[in-house]
Design a protein around this motif. Structure first.
Motif, PDB file in Angstrom:
ATOM      1  N   ILE A   1       0.860  -1.188   0.000  1.00 13.44           N
ATOM      2  CA  ILE A   1       0.000   0.000   0.000  1.00 13.44           C
ATOM      3  C   ILE A   1       0.895   1.236   0.000  1.00 13.44           C
ATOM      4  N   HIS A   2       0.905   1.894  -1.149  1.00 13.48           N
ATOM      5  CA  HIS A   2       1.757   3.075  -1.311  1.00 13.48           C
ATOM      6  C   HIS A   2       1.132   4.266  -0.601  1.00 13.48           C
ATOM      7  N   ILE A   3       1.961   5.194  -0.229  1.00 18.79           N
ATOM      8  CA  ILE A   3       1.463   6.459   0.292  1.00 18.79           C
ATOM      9  C   ILE A   3       0.708   7.158  -0.842  1.00 18.79           C
ATOM     10  N   ASP A   4      -0.497   7.626  -0.555  1.00 21.90           N
ATOM     11  CA  ASP A   4      -1.287   8.311  -1.580  1.00 21.90           C
ATOM     12  C   ASP A   4      -0.667   9.680  -1.857  1.00 21.90           C
ATOM     13  N   PRO A   5      -0.194   9.891  -3.087  1.00 16.07           N
ATOM     14  CA  PRO A   5       0.454  11.184  -3.360  1.00 16.07           C
ATOM     15  C   PRO A   5      -0.521  12.349  -3.285  1.00 16.07           C
ATOM     16  N   GLY A   6      -1.812  12.045  -3.378  1.00 17.49           N
ATOM     17  CA  GLY A   6      -2.817  13.103  -3.261  1.00 17.49           C
ATOM     18  C   GLY A   6      -3.038  13.524  -1.822  1.00 17.49           C
ATOM     19  N   LYS A   7      -2.749  12.622  -0.904  1.00 19.31           N
ATOM     20  CA  LYS A   7      -2.888  12.938   0.522  1.00 19.31           C
ATOM     21  C   LYS A   7      -1.757  12.249   1.283  1.00 19.31           C
ATOM     22  N   PRO A   8      -0.523  12.658   1.049  1.00 20.12           N
ATOM     23  CA  PRO A   8       0.602  11.930   1.654  1.00 20.12           C
ATOM     24  C   PRO A   8       0.627  12.057   3.181  1.00 20.12           C
ATOM     25  N   ALA A   9       0.874  10.919   3.826  1.00 22.44           N
ATOM     26  CA  ALA A   9       0.942  10.915   5.293  1.00 22.44           C
ATOM     27  C   ALA A   9       2.123  11.762   5.764  1.00 22.44           C
TER      28      ALA A   9
ATOM     29  N   LEU B   1      -2.329  15.846 -11.906  1.00 18.77           N
ATOM     30  CA  LEU B   1      -2.017  15.826 -13.338  1.00 18.77           C
ATOM     31  C   LEU B   1      -2.176  14.423 -13.932  1.00 18.77           C
ATOM     32  N   LEU B   2      -1.671  13.419 -13.184  1.00 17.46           N
ATOM     33  CA  LEU B   2      -1.592  12.070 -13.746  1.00 17.46           C
ATOM     34  C   LEU B   2      -2.547  11.086 -13.094  1.00 17.46           C
ATOM     35  N   GLY B   3      -3.162  11.467 -11.988  1.00 17.15           N
ATOM     36  CA  GLY B   3      -3.905  10.500 -11.175  1.00 17.15           C
ATOM     37  C   GLY B   3      -2.942   9.871 -10.193  1.00 17.15           C
ATOM     38  N   PRO B   4      -3.431   8.904  -9.385  1.00 19.83           N
ATOM     39  CA  PRO B   4      -2.546   8.278  -8.402  1.00 19.83           C
ATOM     40  C   PRO B   4      -1.345   7.610  -9.091  1.00 19.83           C
ATOM     41  N   TYR B   5      -0.219   7.602  -8.435  1.00 21.90           N
ATOM     42  CA  TYR B   5       0.971   6.971  -9.019  1.00 21.90           C
ATOM     43  C   TYR B   5       1.797   6.319  -7.910  1.00 21.90           C
ATOM     44  N   ALA B   6       2.683   5.424  -8.328  1.00 22.18           N
ATOM     45  CA  ALA B   6       3.496   4.678  -7.367  1.00 22.18           C
ATOM     46  C   ALA B   6       4.411   5.637  -6.605  1.00 22.18           C
ATOM     47  N   THR B   7       4.399   5.530  -5.299  1.00 22.81           N
ATOM     48  CA  THR B   7       5.273   6.393  -4.497  1.00 22.81           C
ATOM     49  C   THR B   7       6.304   5.601  -3.700  1.00 22.81           C
ATOM     50  N   LEU B   8       6.047   4.322  -3.527  1.00 24.59           N
ATOM     51  CA  LEU B   8       6.985   3.492  -2.762  1.00 24.59           C
ATOM     52  C   LEU B   8       8.363   3.530  -3.426  1.00 24.59           C
ATOM     53  N   GLY B   9       9.401   3.596  -2.588  1.00 20.15           N
ATOM     54  CA  GLY B   9      10.759   3.678  -3.132  1.00 20.15           C
ATOM     55  C   GLY B   9      11.068   2.533  -4.070  1.00 20.15           C
TER      56      GLY B   9
END
Lengths: 274, 697
Positions: free
Chosen positions: B350-358, B374-382
């Motif tokens: 479960i990636h951190i939501d870039p729209g509402k990052p913890a 711009l792009l919608g949700p995207y992968a944020t996990l390293g």
């Protein structure tokens, strides 16, 4: 249409009766909350939620781009252009739900206007009554009279305006009550209600002959038969403003603010993208 | 909506508009919503645009004042650096020779193509840290993915410390944090984009490893490798299965047993630990899945979506309710892998939501949000590509490739957006796609790889060539977007080699008397059964060996000075050239370095492992060794899908360096990139950088 409007009026009267004696802001708050919810639901199911979300995200992205790339004039102009174009698209996406909302909200506003828009006459006030007649020949010679019940008096003789087929009277009110005034034209009698009160009440401004818009907008009384020599009878109640936090505000502005407030506050609960 | 429907709507609107006797000023909240939202955006845009326009001349003047000296010296208006993690020079050369890499070939002809000397050890966190700082690890403090806590001997993340808030308020079952979680970047020194920023040069930096937590500078940065998932780990998938005995933890993930009744499966999505609960519990979301053939409908409390067997869902936003009206927001992809008698479903970490990052995953915070809008949700996990799920055979080769390329597409869009908007400064973007696919598909380049035993060797035999050709295509598309005054660098942090045999250094230390185990012998992970009072050396991470040093480690016994030097020399002598008897007496370890040999002149040398192991091609630290398990065998076959690696002697895995300009010398090193970038954009090269500019003339 009149039957529908009258039915809605009946339900609305019942609803308003439960707020009898309270400040109008209370009933207005509840109506705003209920319509806010209703409109949210209509909006949710009649709008293209995915597209609305996409367009709004696009607007926000371009808005953020202006801030993030603040040194770039190219980004500033292109993003501003994108935002204006996306706004037009957003407005267009709102047209469909708007169409679905026009009818219920229009009917509701008609009802609200009778309650919140005007105040009943108070004892001692003067009233202007206007009757519009059908073709009765020479209006100046036509037999037109007005009969008023006890508690109301006729202050002036009829003022006839042939160009408009109108006859006007000025009446005076002496005591509170729900009255019925009678207009006699060419042997026919037509009535109109009149309210003298110090409380908030539903008021009928116009009794009219059949007609789509009149039936929709003035559903308070029975329609005047088409064979009648009277086309409409109008009573000029005084417009009233709503006292909110010491300000006198038109009721539609209060309704606008409150319904928007409830709509925005509850959009998360109903998961609606606006 | 059909044309007829549209026409009908317009007709009705027109009728209402022209026939309505009294136009209502307001027709309800629906119109109000649209009006208010639209009005808000227009007004806000107007003011922001006006404000930006008004201050632009001042900003321009200030920037020009700061940049006027560097502008005079700069030979590039903009520098674009594309990192293709792990792109191997030999593979590239091979494909170029066959004419399969036209864009790389053109770039090499226009400028240059050379092997790029990597860091020691040749690991991404180390190499990319050297790339951005122009320094060796003794100056940037990153030596591996993992470091260790000398007090507990437990591994720690080398690049960032993530801890809970120091103070909490305990109320009933809740422990409410009184402050932000502590997140600290452990990488030291200064990335070159900060130097550029100090000279007024704007940078856009996308997913460069070891940039979490993000640092402030004049530019935009989206953090890469080491951004955790919502659980705080470096990636924990979950696998829901109706098979018995599926429950429990597995490497890199959690297995959860679910019951399938007729065609309905019910269960709970496992989320992050509840950070405000005093009980040690995970947050969860109930789900119900209705199966119909190979399709399924997943119903969550706030949404539902369709799944088709073997296909990923789009990113699904998940809201975990922690209590006290606190929700934790994440995103995940779902994939059903079995729908017959049994039910299996894979859910990505479960990636951190870039729209509402913890917590902040970008600088400024709004940049992650901007990309999300711009792009919608995207992968944020390293480490966004779930290599463990393939290693543990939770997903198959194709599902892994699909996942990687989905992430890659997101990254491409980010880069192209940056190229469009940042036309005057630095753009850096690192793609992990190349690293992850080579890690997992290198076995297909070695027909004798143990992981291919009894397996289909043909279906994905071309995965790596396909990957390289896709990267060539990407380079072509980037080049199309470059203009006059732009310079272009394509580089990788290291190359790749086959990984067929694993070496357990801890087992070797144990069997050679440098490590002593407690009663029970080879048990447990993370060296849990080691008798530290009698152990002289231990290995943690992928290449490091530490001495159990008196005064440094909690139970250290090795005296500094003579004993230290003698012990190091002894271990280095024995391990260098270590032969693998199980593999025809091939050499498993080329050499072992004393840290004082390779890390000189840096303030953080003391944090380095005491020795660094340089494995031979085909070898790497074994899986058991990487997890701190001591086993009876020193060598083992690598039967995992993770079959290519670069944790070997750095001389064997140089990266690639393509430039649009000519270089002034051969044998460039990764630490030369930062000074080169600074020189191209006209700033001076700070004294702390050890690399040298590569620009000719």
């Amino acid at each position: 249409m009149t039957t529908l409007s009258n039915s809605i009026a009946f339900v609305f009267d019942l609803f308003m009766w439960s707020f009898n004696g309270l400040h109008p802001i209370w009933s207005m708050t509840v109506i705003s909350a209920l319509t806010g919810v209703l409109m949210l639901i209509i909006y949710k199911y009649t709008s293209n939620q995915a597209e609305i979300r996409k367009v709004k995200d696009w607007i926000k992205a371009n808005f953020l781009a202006i801030i993030l790339y603040k040194d770039s004039l190219k980004v500033l102009f292109s993003s501003t252009g994108h935002i204006f174009r996306a706004n037009l698209r957003y407005m267009r996406l709102n047209l469909v739900p708007l169409l679905f909302m026009i009818v219920p909200v229009g009917l509701l506003i008609v009802q609200m206007n009778f309650w919140y828009g005007y105040k009943p006459f108070e004892p001692g006030e003067s009233i202007l009554v206007k009757a519009t007649l059908a073709n009765v020949g020479d209006l100046m010679k036509a037999e037109v009279s007005l009969v008023v019940p006890e508690g109301v008096e006729i202050q002036t003789p009829p003022l006839r305006i042939p160009n408009n087929s109108e006859v006007n009277w000025r009446l005076g009110t002496k005591q509170k009550g729900h009255y019925e005034i009678k207009i006699h034209v060419g042997g026919q009698e037509m009535t109109k209600t009149l309210v003298v009160s110090d409380r908030m009440e539903r008021l009928s401004l116009l009794r009219h002959a059949s007609g789509f818009w009149d039936g929709l907008l003035y559903p308070g009384e029975r329609v005047i038969p088409s064979s009648s020599l009277v086309r409409s009878i109008e009573v000029h109640y005084q417009p009233v403003f709503m006292g909110v936090l010491g300000w006198d505000v038109h009721w539609i502005i209060v309704y606008f603010v409150l319904s928007i407030f409830f709509g925005l506050a509850l959009k998360g609960v109903f998961r609606v993208h606006i | 909506m059909t044309k007829l429907q549209k026409k009908t709507i317009w007709l009705v609107l027109a009728i209402i508009f022209f026939t309505c006797k009294e136009a209502f000023a307001y027709i309800g909240p629906g119109a109000g919503f649209a009006f208010i939202s639209s009005f808000f955006f227009l007004i806000a845009t107007f003011f922001v645009a006006l404000f930006s326009l008004l201050i632009w001349p001042i900003r321009f003047l200030v920037t020009w004042m700061r940049r006027r000296k560097v502008l005079a010296r700069a030979s590039a208006k903009r520098l674009v650096i594309v990192g293709l993690d792990g792109l191997d020079p030999d593979l590239v050369q091979g494909l170029m020779d066959k004419g399969k890499m036209p864009n790389f070939t053109k770039l090499a002809q226009q400028g240059s193509f050379q092997k790029l000397g990597t860091s020691c050890p040749a690991l991404s966190p180390v190499a990319w840290s050297s790339f951005m700082t122009g320094c060796n690890p003794a100056r940037h403090n990153i030596y591996d993915f993992l470091s260790r806590d000398p007090q507990t001997y437990l591994p720690t993340l080398s690049s960032a410390h993530i801890g809970p808030s120091k103070r909490t308020l305990k109320v009933g079952k809740y422990a409410i944090p009184l402050g932000k979680p502590s997140i600290k970047l452990l990488r030291k020194s200064k990335p070159f984009w900060r130097v550029l920023g100090e000279h007024g040069i704007f940078s856009t930096v996308i997913r460069v490893p070891i940039t979490f937590p993000p640092e402030r500078f004049n530019g935009l940065l989206l953090s890469g490798m080491c951004v955790p998932d919502l659980r705080g780990s470096q990636g924990t998938f979950s696998f829901y299965s109706s098979r018995e005995a599926a429950e429990g933890e597995t490497t890199g993930g959690i297995r959860i047993a679910v019951k399938k009744q007729s065609n309905v499966v019910r269960g709970h999505l496992v989320g992050p630990p509840n950070s405000i609960s005093q009980r040690n519990e995970d947050l969860s979301i109930p789900f119900e899945i209705s199966l119909s053939g190979e399709k399924a409908r997943v119903v969550l409390p706030d949404q539902s979506f369709e799944l088709k067997k073997g296909q990923y869902s789009p990113w699904i936003r998940l809201s975990f309710k922690a209590g006290l009206k606190i929700t934790v927001q994440g995103i995940a992809r779902f994939m059903i892998t079995e729908t017959g008698q049994e039910f299996n479903m894979y859910v990505s970490p479960i990636h951190i939501d870039p729209g509402k990052p913890a917590f902040a995953i970008s600088h400024p915070r709004a940049y992650a949000l901007y990309l999300s809008k711009l792009l919608g949700p995207y992968a944020t996990l390293g480490l966004a590509e779930d290599t463990w799920a393939l290693n543990e055979e939770i997903i198959n080769d194709q599902a892994f490739l699909d996942q990687v390329y989905l992430n890659h597409a997101e990254r491409e869009k980010m880069l192209f957006d940056a190229l469009e908007k940042n036309r005057n400064g630095l753009v850096v973007c690192v793609f992990d796609t190349t690293d992850r696919i080579q890690h997992m598909f290198f076995r297909y380049l070695n027909p004798h790889h143990p992981a291919l035993k009894d397996k289909d060797r043909t279906e994905h035999a071309g995965a790596i060539e396909d990957l390289y050709r896709r990267m060539d295509n990407l380079i072509g598309r980037i080049k199309e977007r470059l203009g006059d005054g732009d310079e272009f660098i394509v580089m990788s942090d290291h190359g790749f080699k086959d990984f067929s045999r694993g070496v357990n250094i801890n087992s070797w230390l144990w069997s050679n008397g440098y490590m002593v185990l407690k009663e029970g012998g080879c048990e447990g992970m993370w060296l849990s059964n080691v008798d530290w009072s009698r152990t002289r050396a231990y290995a943690i991470g992928l290449t490091g060996i530490y001495l159990n040093f008196k005064g440094r480690e909690a139970h250290g016994i090795v005296e500094p000075g003579q004993e230290e030097a003698a012990l190091k020399a002894e271990i280095i002598a024995k391990l260098s050239g270590l032969k693998d008897d199980g593999n025809g007496s091939g050499v498993a370890i080329n050499r072992v370095w004393d840290r004082s040999e390779i890390y000189r002149g840096g303030p953080y040398q003391k944090n380095a492992p005491d020795m660094i192991v340089g494995y031979n091609e085909g070898y790497r630290a074994s899986w058991d060794c990487a997890q701190g398990r001591v086993t009876n065998e020193v060598f083992e076959d690598n039967i995992k899908a993770w079959s290519g690696d670069h944790c070997v002697d750095p001389a064997m895995v140089p990266g690639v360096l393509f430039t649009s300009f000519k270089l002034n010398r051969d044998s460039p090193r990764i630490i030369d990139i930062a000074p080169t970038a600074l020189a191209l954009l006209g700033t001076g090269i700070p004294a702390y950088m050890e690399g040298k500019s590569l620009i000719a003339n």
